[in-house]
Enzyme design. Sequence first.
Site, PDB file in Angstrom:
ATOM      1  N   ASN A  72     -22.958  14.984  10.475  1.00 38.10           N
ATOM      2  CA  ASN A  72     -22.930  16.073  11.457  1.00 38.10           C
ATOM      3  C   ASN A  72     -24.305  16.699  11.528  1.00 38.10           C
ATOM      4  OD1 ASN A  72     -20.153  16.083   9.917  1.00 38.10           O
ATOM      5  ND2 ASN A  72     -19.785  16.899  11.947  1.00 38.10           N
ATOM      6  N   HIS A  90     -22.247  14.942  15.846  1.00 38.77           N
ATOM      7  CA  HIS A  90     -22.938  14.121  14.844  1.00 38.77           C
ATOM      8  C   HIS A  90     -24.350  13.847  15.362  1.00 38.77           C
ATOM      9  CE1 HIS A  90     -19.721  13.243  11.897  1.00 38.77           C
ATOM     10  NE2 HIS A  90     -18.972  13.667  12.896  1.00 38.77           N
ATOM     11  N   HIS A 125     -18.618  19.763  18.019  1.00 38.52           N
ATOM     12  CA  HIS A 125     -18.696  19.048  16.729  1.00 38.52           C
ATOM     13  C   HIS A 125     -19.588  17.831  16.981  1.00 38.52           C
ATOM     14  CE1 HIS A 125     -16.462  17.246  13.066  1.00 38.52           C
ATOM     15  NE2 HIS A 125     -17.158  16.232  13.531  1.00 38.52           N
ATOM     16  N   CYS A 131     -18.113   9.179   9.759  1.00 40.40           N
ATOM     17  CA  CYS A 131     -16.704   8.795   9.736  1.00 40.40           C
ATOM     18  C   CYS A 131     -16.605   7.343   9.298  1.00 40.40           C
ATOM     19  CB  CYS A 131     -16.082   8.979  11.116  1.00 40.40           C
ATOM     20  SG  CYS A 131     -14.387   8.396  11.213  1.00 40.40           S
ATOM     21  N   ASP A 143     -15.777  16.249   6.265  1.00 37.30           N
ATOM     22  CA  ASP A 143     -16.473  15.240   7.080  1.00 37.30           C
ATOM     23  C   ASP A 143     -17.704  14.731   6.327  1.00 37.30           C
ATOM     24  OD1 ASP A 143     -17.123  13.632   9.240  1.00 37.30           O
ATOM     25  OD2 ASP A 143     -17.149  15.239  10.716  1.00 37.30           O
TER      26      ASP A 143
HETATM   27  P1  HMG Z   1      -0.429   4.150   8.751  1.00 37.65           P
HETATM   28  O1  HMG Z   1      -0.678   2.954   7.924  1.00 37.65           O
HETATM   29  O2  HMG Z   1      -0.206   3.956  10.221  1.00 37.65           O
HETATM   30  O3  HMG Z   1       0.752   5.049   8.153  1.00 37.65           O
HETATM   31  O4  HMG Z   1      -1.668   5.137   8.552  1.00 37.65           O
HETATM   32  P2  HMG Z   1       2.195   4.702   7.758  1.00 37.65           P
HETATM   33  O5  HMG Z   1       3.007   5.915   8.081  1.00 37.65           O
HETATM   34  O6  HMG Z   1       2.616   3.368   8.320  1.00 37.65           O
HETATM   35  O7  HMG Z   1       2.127   4.577   6.142  1.00 37.65           O
HETATM   36  C1  HMG Z   1       1.425   3.529   5.497  1.00 37.65           C
HETATM   37  C2  HMG Z   1       1.026   3.963   4.092  1.00 37.65           C
HETATM   38  O8  HMG Z   1       0.154   5.113   4.155  1.00 37.65           O
HETATM   39  C3  HMG Z   1       2.191   4.389   3.215  1.00 37.65           C
HETATM   40  O9  HMG Z   1       1.830   4.097   1.865  1.00 37.65           O
HETATM   41  C4  HMG Z   1       2.219   5.876   3.364  1.00 37.65           C
HETATM   42  O10 HMG Z   1       2.795   6.519   2.250  1.00 37.65           O
HETATM   43  C5  HMG Z   1       0.747   6.200   3.437  1.00 37.65           C
HETATM   44  P3  HMG Z   1       2.279   2.745   1.128  1.00 37.65           P
HETATM   45  O11 HMG Z   1       3.768   2.729   1.247  1.00 37.65           O
HETATM   46  O12 HMG Z   1       1.621   1.616   1.898  1.00 37.65           O
HETATM   47  O13 HMG Z   1       1.729   2.929  -0.251  1.00 37.65           O
HETATM   48  N1  HMG Z   1       0.481   7.444   4.189  1.00 37.65           N
HETATM   49  C6  HMG Z   1      -0.139   8.518   3.671  1.00 37.65           C
HETATM   50  N2  HMG Z   1      -0.650   8.761   2.449  1.00 37.65           N
HETATM   51  C7  HMG Z   1      -1.221   9.969   2.262  1.00 37.65           C
HETATM   52  N3  HMG Z   1      -1.302  10.941   3.201  1.00 37.65           N
HETATM   53  C8  HMG Z   1      -0.777  10.722   4.425  1.00 37.65           C
HETATM   54  C9  HMG Z   1      -0.181   9.465   4.700  1.00 37.65           C
HETATM   55  N4  HMG Z   1       0.411   8.937   5.781  1.00 37.65           N
HETATM   56  C10 HMG Z   1       0.808   7.713   5.458  1.00 37.65           C
HETATM   57  N5  HMG Z   1      -0.869  11.676   5.355  1.00 37.65           N
HETATM   58  C11 HMG Z   1      -2.838   7.233   8.579  1.00 37.65           C
HETATM   59  C12 HMG Z   1      -1.781   6.347   9.259  1.00 37.65           C
HETATM   60  C13 HMG Z   1      -3.250   8.305   9.551  1.00 37.65           C
HETATM   61  C14 HMG Z   1      -2.225   7.848   7.336  1.00 37.65           C
HETATM   62  C15 HMG Z   1      -4.030   6.356   8.175  1.00 37.65           C
HETATM   63  O14 HMG Z   1      -4.457   5.674   9.322  1.00 37.65           O
HETATM   64  C16 HMG Z   1      -5.175   7.133   7.610  1.00 37.65           C
HETATM   65  O15 HMG Z   1      -5.089   7.726   6.539  1.00 37.65           O
HETATM   66  N6  HMG Z   1      -6.339   7.135   8.295  1.00 37.65           N
HETATM   67  C17 HMG Z   1      -7.520   7.817   7.844  1.00 37.65           C
HETATM   68  C18 HMG Z   1      -8.023   8.662   8.947  1.00 37.65           C
HETATM   69  C19 HMG Z   1      -9.208   9.505   8.497  1.00 37.65           C
HETATM   70  O16 HMG Z   1      -9.124  10.239   7.533  1.00 37.65           O
HETATM   71  N7  HMG Z   1     -10.336   9.406   9.243  1.00 37.65           N
HETATM   72  C20 HMG Z   1     -11.447  10.226   8.995  1.00 37.65           C
HETATM   73  C21 HMG Z   1     -11.220  11.634   9.454  1.00 37.65           C
HETATM   74  S1  HMG Z   1     -11.329  11.837  11.239  1.00 37.65           S
HETATM   75  C22 HMG Z   1     -13.008  12.121  11.518  1.00 37.65           C
HETATM   76  O17 HMG Z   1     -13.803  12.027  10.628  1.00 37.65           O
HETATM   77  C23 HMG Z   1     -13.401  12.559  12.885  1.00 37.65           C
HETATM   78  C24 HMG Z   1     -13.690  14.068  13.004  1.00 37.65           C
HETATM   79  O18 HMG Z   1     -14.705  14.473  12.097  1.00 37.65           O
HETATM   80  C25 HMG Z   1     -14.123  14.392  14.425  1.00 37.65           C
HETATM   81  C26 HMG Z   1     -15.232  13.433  14.875  1.00 37.65           C
HETATM   82  O19 HMG Z   1     -16.345  13.497  14.367  1.00 37.65           O
HETATM   83  O20 HMG Z   1     -14.890  12.612  15.717  1.00 37.65           O
HETATM   84  C27 HMG Z   1     -12.419  14.881  12.700  1.00 37.65           C
HETATM   85 MG    MG Z   2     -16.802  14.263  12.467  1.00 37.24          MG
END
Ligand code: HMG
Ligand code: MG
Length: 302
Positions: free
Chosen positions: A249, A209, A207, A240, A16
């Site tokens: 955080n 922030h 969790h 994020c 994060d």
């Molecule tokens: P999408 O576009 O809906 O996925 O993304 P898709 O299945 O349609 O695939 C599209 C492309 O993404 C394809 O590649 C896939 O291969 C690739 P292309 O053919 O275009 O080259 N792909 C992936 N590549 C690597 N790893 C994977 C993966 N899945 C698909 N797992 C997806 C859906 C979730 C992947 C996208 O929206 C994404 O990566 N989002 C990022 C989300 C993220 O990391 N956010 C930050 C973390 S959450 C957070 O910080 C909150 C938290 O701390 C709690 C809080 O504070 O609230 C946890």
């Molecule tokens: Mg977070």
Amino acid sequence: MNLPARVRIIDVGPRDGLQNEKQPVPTEVKIGLVQRLQDAGLAEIEATSYVSPKWVPQMADNHAVMAGIVRQPGVRYSVLTPNLQGWEAAVQDRPDEIVVFGAASEAFSQKNINCSIAESIERFAPVVAAARAAGVAVRGAMSCTVGCPYEGDIAPQQVAYLAGLMKGIGVERVDVADTIGVGTPRKVQRALEAALTHYGIDQVSGHFHDTYGQALTNTLAALQLGVWNFQASVAGLGGCPYAKGATGNVATEDVVFMLHGMGIDTGISLDRLVDAGAYISDFLGRPVQSRAGLALLRKRAG
Ligand code: HMG
Ligand code: MG
């Protein structure tokens, strides 16, 4: 007041904390950070995520980070996996726990993971099943449990709804996240209580922030409910990418300073934690964002 005698902290700094960092952070520095956190006594570290490198370029070196960590027995290394593709990549690196991440807000779910809440649960279900079949623990992060950058206030019922869905697919424990740091003590307590309608007190973590400076107060409010699991980020790193303006955080150093001052055990050496915070902040070229960390560094310097 019946406060817990001990608290378990997951340091989410390597994930994060760094995911939103614009400057590239070399893999060796990430590994160095994990090393310092485990040296400080952190028993749980959120190391990286297996998400799209187009969405979050900073986490593209997930395999190299996991391969480079010198694992310490007894330490749990967790990683984020939003879908089966993420799980299939992650399982090669033998994480101890995977994290599926959903949101209590529909709009945030769309922005962050490109699908609705219901669709996210459909995506998570096979990931959870595969992980549990492989003996890997499963945590569920619930974003925007108090407020959402797109929808505003979030009702506790939304949190209960999501927690119920997570429970239904076999998620073992959940994080109640205040993604944008707008929570104040009573609101955070309502969100935690909503999660507690589906999960026991040992399975719910806070969790928070710190965008509005409320995270430490909210931590105390959670402790008052008996919650004893928290996530925090060394040096207060983070934010994020899909929650614009949201800062890091709560700093792990600040939480540990407060807890030790209250006589609550964490198993963490504050002194060594301060070293970890100084290490990563030096690399990033900015002051430590932890008030306690900064004060202790100044004291050391005389
Ligand atoms: P999408 O576009 O809906 O996925 O993304 P898709 O299945 O349609 O695939 C599209 C492309 O993404 C394809 O590649 C896939 O291969 C690739 P292309 O053919 O275009 O080259 N792909 C992936 N590549 C690597 N790893 C994977 C993966 N899945 C698909 N797992 C997806 C859906 C979730 C992947 C996208 O929206 C994404 O990566 N989002 C990022 C989300 C993220 O990391 N956010 C930050 C973390 S959450 C957070 O910080 C909150 C938290 O701390 C709690 C809080 O504070 O609230 C946890
Ligand atoms: Mg977070």
